[in-house]
Scaffold this active site. Structure first.
Site, PDB file in Angstrom:
ATOM      1  N   SER A  83       0.841  -1.305   0.092  1.00  0.00           N
ATOM      2  CA  SER A  83      -0.206   0.039  -0.115  1.00  0.00           C
ATOM      3  C   SER A  83       0.905   1.131   0.124  1.00  0.00           C
ATOM      4  O   SER A  83       1.869   1.223   0.430  1.00  0.00           O
ATOM      5  CB  SER A  83      -0.897   0.057   1.073  1.00  0.00           C
ATOM      6  OG  SER A  83      -1.529   1.267   1.513  1.00  0.00           O
ATOM      7  N   TYR A 132      -2.508   0.020  10.266  1.00  0.00           N
ATOM      8  CA  TYR A 132      -2.479  -0.401   8.831  1.00  0.00           C
ATOM      9  C   TYR A 132      -0.924   0.033   8.391  1.00  0.00           C
ATOM     10  O   TYR A 132      -0.436  -0.899   7.606  1.00  0.00           O
ATOM     11  CB  TYR A 132      -3.551   0.272   8.182  1.00  0.00           C
ATOM     12  CG  TYR A 132      -3.830  -0.063   6.684  1.00  0.00           C
ATOM     13  CD1 TYR A 132      -4.441  -1.238   6.435  1.00  0.00           C
ATOM     14  CD2 TYR A 132      -3.396   0.465   5.659  1.00  0.00           C
ATOM     15  CE1 TYR A 132      -4.689  -1.670   5.200  1.00  0.00           C
ATOM     16  CE2 TYR A 132      -3.684   0.181   4.275  1.00  0.00           C
ATOM     17  CZ  TYR A 132      -4.317  -0.987   4.158  1.00  0.00           C
ATOM     18  OH  TYR A 132      -4.448  -1.589   2.783  1.00  0.00           O
TER      19      TYR A 132
END
Length: 300
Positions: free
Chosen positions: A140, A153
């Site tokens: 990501s 995250y």
């Protein structure tokens, strides 16, 4: 393989019930791949498999369960006879201030995104060594850019990026290629769920262009497919992410300094309105994960 075809190639996709995983399965099938779909939502995966028009089999498993993933890897190899590509895509997210986060949800993000990817690689690497195959780890923008309100995250995606880079160096001489895929904010259930948090949504909207946009899913996944065909070491789902790599070393100081202090002060009213609210896993995928864990706990 040649050209853009994946004819006869066996591809394993984790987190295949929805979002990136489901569309990726459809696009891989259109290139001729045979699919092994792994996830926690059997009905949704069967629906995906039924739409592919190619050989596709589903396995219900929690990627954090090493024994379950080992069984899945054995069964996939037995069914298809080989494994050519594995896409470690399964992931969940939570957001909000660290001290207000639900510790269980926070830990679950680390478990699924990082340790689940480790379990996936551990289970399938022997088959990939036999086929001299390819492992694509979905990371990501969060691996490149630290961000407030996203500690779990960011930590998990930074972890899987480092894990994949280490693994690439370790298994390359055995013919296995390892890639890392980077996605910015892409139109999935996870991102839509994250946007339900007022403070996180507002802070994201004030990011500089192009990081403040939500990008359509289809072209992002098409880039992933192209990366799989090429067995690329790095795959960028949005064009501009490649340009983040040369400057990533400066980002923690830039984003963690005066800019972060200013944005967190601006976010304080929204954070105060959400104080005391349990911040669990976001989106329908997060809800499915929580349901599956609750069901497992009940049956045991």
């Amino acid at each position: 393989m040649s050209g853009s075809s994946l004819d006869g190639q066996v591809v394993v996709v984790t987190g295949a019930a929805r979002g990136v995983g489901a569309l990726l399965a459809r696009k891989l099938a259109a290139r001729g791949a045979r699919l092994a779909l792994v996830g926690l939502e059997p009905d949704e995966m069967k629906s995906v498999a039924g739409s592919l028009g190619t050989e596709a089999v589903t396995w219900t498993a929690d990627v954090t369960d090493r024994e379950a993933m080992a069984r899945v890897a054995e069964e996939v190899s037995a069914h298809f006879g080989r494994v050519d590509t594995v896409v470690a895509n399964a992931g969940v997210a939570t957001g909000g201030p660290f001290l207000d986060s639900d510790p269980v949800a926070f830990d679950r993000v680390i478990q699924v995104n990082l340790l689940g990817s480790v379990s996936t690689a551990r289970a399938f690497l022997p088959a990939l060594m036999a086929s001299r195959g390819y492992l694509l780890q979905i990371a990501s923008l969060a691996a490149i850019t630290p961000a407030p309100l996203m500690a779990a995250y960011c930590a998990s995606k930074s972890g899987v990026e480092a894990f994949a880079h280490s693994l690439r160096a370790e298994v390359g001489h055995k013919g296995v290629r390892v890639g890392v895929a980077y996605l910015s904010w892409t139109d999935t259930d996870m991102v839509r769920g994250a946007d339900e948090d007022e403070a996180l949504r507002a802070m994201r909207g004030r990011l500089p262009w192009p990081a403040n946009r939500t990008y359509p899913l289809d072209p992002a996944v098409e880039r992933l497919v192209s990366g799989i065909v090429r067995r690329s070491p790095h795959v960028y789902a949005q064009w501009w992410l490649r340009g983040m790599q040369p400057i990533r070393g400066y980002l923690p100081s830039l984003l963690g300094g005066a800019l972060a202090r200013r944005e967190m002060r601006r976010a304080e009213p929204a954070l105060a309105r959400g104080a005391g609210v349990r911040r669990g896993l976001v989106g329908r995928g997060g809800a499915a994960d929580e349901t599956a864990r609750a069901s497992s706990a009940h049956t045991t």
